[in-house]
Scaffold this motif. Structure first.
Motif, short mmCIF file in Angstrom:
data_model
loop_
_atom_site.label_atom_id
_atom_site.label_comp_id
_atom_site.label_asym_id
_atom_site.label_seq_id
_atom_site.Cartn_x
_atom_site.Cartn_y
_atom_site.Cartn_z
N HIS A 1 -22.05 26.20 -16.52
CA HIS A 1 -20.94 27.06 -16.25
C HIS A 1 -21.56 28.63 -16.33
O HIS A 1 -21.08 29.44 -15.82
N ARG A 2 -22.46 28.52 -17.43
CA ARG A 2 -22.88 30.05 -17.66
C ARG A 2 -24.01 30.42 -16.68
O ARG A 2 -24.24 31.45 -16.37
N HIS B 1 -21.96 31.49 -13.36
CA HIS B 1 -21.72 33.10 -13.49
C HIS B 1 -22.65 33.93 -13.87
O HIS B 1 -22.57 34.89 -13.17
N HIS C 1 -19.26 32.25 -9.25
CA HIS C 1 -18.43 31.25 -9.76
C HIS C 1 -17.08 31.27 -8.75
O HIS C 1 -16.33 30.33 -8.75
#
Length: 442
Positions: free
Chosen positions: A355-356, A359, A364
């Motif tokens: 998820h990082r 981004h 995202h």
């Protein structure tokens, strides 16, 4: 089924690695296998194929895995699924009780969990020696769609004529769909409702390892995704930058912080790849020590160093790929050199959460569902590329004017060469045959 029979079936059926590399599956099978690992890490962000195939075809995929385990005489099969793929995990858990040699392994949501070396360590604790292949530690790794294709060939004699592809990004209706091999990228985009903006770039494959393509490019057996992305997002902007600028930037701003090496997934598993040493060498024109250059052969090209680790917007992966290509062109082979053979004690805290990464890539907003839908369109023409996998390109067995049926073999590799057969993905008439492709019109 005997091992020799399965190998022959997969060769004739055109079954190759559907996850992107395209290694002929029959060539992976071995009676030395102890563990068969199903790769449902869906390594690249935004791609939704494998998790949805497990949900829709769990029984077939589990049966295919059991066939592989039994045929190779392996001890077990491991279905490796990322923790966040809850629906896929539930689909496996509801059926795996009927397959005593199979077990489920929940993977962390990290990148690149789908890299073979990383996946084998996560599931078995074994480390593949650098520069070597998984069977040396008793492992065979297969992709979800590959196993589905294997099951269809063994049980129904169905050859590979189609491909599951995720179409996402700046499209009106993100989706995952099964289409004939040989259609155009534009036809895939049309199935997703067309683009939602006039300013965009097209990426074939994932944002980390894919390539910029055009709407006229052709879908092959290894096409996993078509991503329509903003031209200024990092995955596009970095690919469009000239390599001479990458070298100039390395000369002027590389601070040797070594973050590229500190977060390198292969380095954390004891391999010799050290991107920061390579960057130091090219930035300063150092040639007295060839190790930094030769060690680039151990890079898996995951792109983490340039897309996530480097805070100065440098491109270690891209430059290493270029140098590796030049060394191979001069006949330099991968060094026969042992790594440490043990994982770094810092590895757990240096794994990169997906998820990082999403981004950091500025993607995202595009990480949305791309549901698996049935394709209702009938395609009128396909262009079958003769090189669709690792190994030799196929040699045509048809000529212009021939009528062919869907599934008919139209080309096969040269005798004794690594490769698999190629089949007509639609029925119709052959309209072109070259040393690169065969065109069929319905």
């Amino acid at each position: 089924m005997e091992l020799v029979q399965m190998k022959e079936a997969l060769y004739e059926g055109g079954v190759v690695g559907a996850g992107g590399a395209g290694f002929p599956t029959y060539a992976k099978l071995s009676d030395k296998a102890q563990t068969v690992i199903l790769n449902c890490a869906e390594c690249e962000p935004l791609i939704k194929v494998d998790r949805q195939l497990i949900m829709a075809h769990a029984e077939e995929i589990l049966s295919g895995m059991q066939m592989l385990v039994d045929t190779m005489g392996a001890e077990e099969g491991i279905l490796a699924v990322k923790k966040s793929y809850t629906a896929a995990i539930e689909a496996v858990q509801s059926r795996i009780g009927g397959y005593p040699k199979l077990r489920l392994h929940i993977l962390p949501d990290i990148y690149p969990a789908g890299d073979e070396v990383v996946l084998i360590y996560e599931t078995t604790g074994k480390i593949v020696p650098q520069g070597k292949i998984p069977i040396l530690v008793g492992c065979v790794v297969v992709n979800v769609e590959t196993v589905l294709n294997l099951y269809n060939k063994v049980t129904s004699d169905k050859d590979v004529t189609s491909k599951f592809v995720t179409v996402a990004g700046l499209v009106n209706n993100p989706l995952t769909v099964e289409v004939p091999v040989g259609i155009t990228v534009q036809e895939l985009i049309d199935l997703a409702g067309g683009v939602s903006t006039q300013d965009y770039a097209i990426l074939m494959g994932g944002p980390m390892t894919g390539r910029i393509c055009s709407a006229h490019d052709i879908v092959t057996k290894t096409t996993k995704a078509i991503l329509i992305l903003p031209p200024d997002c990092p995955p596009i902007a970095k690919r469009r930058r000239e390599s001479r600028l990458d070298i100039r930037n390395a000369m002027s701003v590389c601070s040797q912080c070594s973050m590229c090496t500190s977060l390198c997934p292969r380095n954390l598993l004891g391999q010799s790849i050290k991107p920061h040493e390579f960057m130091r060498s090219i930035a300063n024109g150092l040639t007295d020590n060839v190790e930094p250059y030769l060690n680039t052969f151990f890079c898996c090209s995951c792109g983490l160093c340039e897309m996530y680790s480097c805070h100065q917007d440098l491109s270690p992966r891209r430059l290493m790929d270029e140098y590796k290509g030049k060394m191979r062109a001069k006949g330099i082979k991968i060094p026969d050199k042992a790594g440490k053979g043990v994982a770094s004690p810092l590895r757990e805290e240096r794994r990169v959460p997906e998820h990082r990464l999403v981004h950091r890539l500025g993607l995202h907003q595009f990480d949305v569902p791309a549901p698996l839908v049935k394709c209702e369109k009938e395609f009128k023409e396909v262009k079958l590329m003769l090189r669709q996998n690792i190994g030799a390109p196929c040699v045509p067995e048809v000529k212009v004017g021939d009528s062919v049926t869907e599934g008919q073999t139209v080309a096969r590799p040269p005798k004794e060469a690594l490769g698999t057969c190629l089949h007509a993905s639609i029925g119709g008439k052959v309209t072109a045959v070259t040393d690169q492709f065969i065109t069929i019109k319905a």
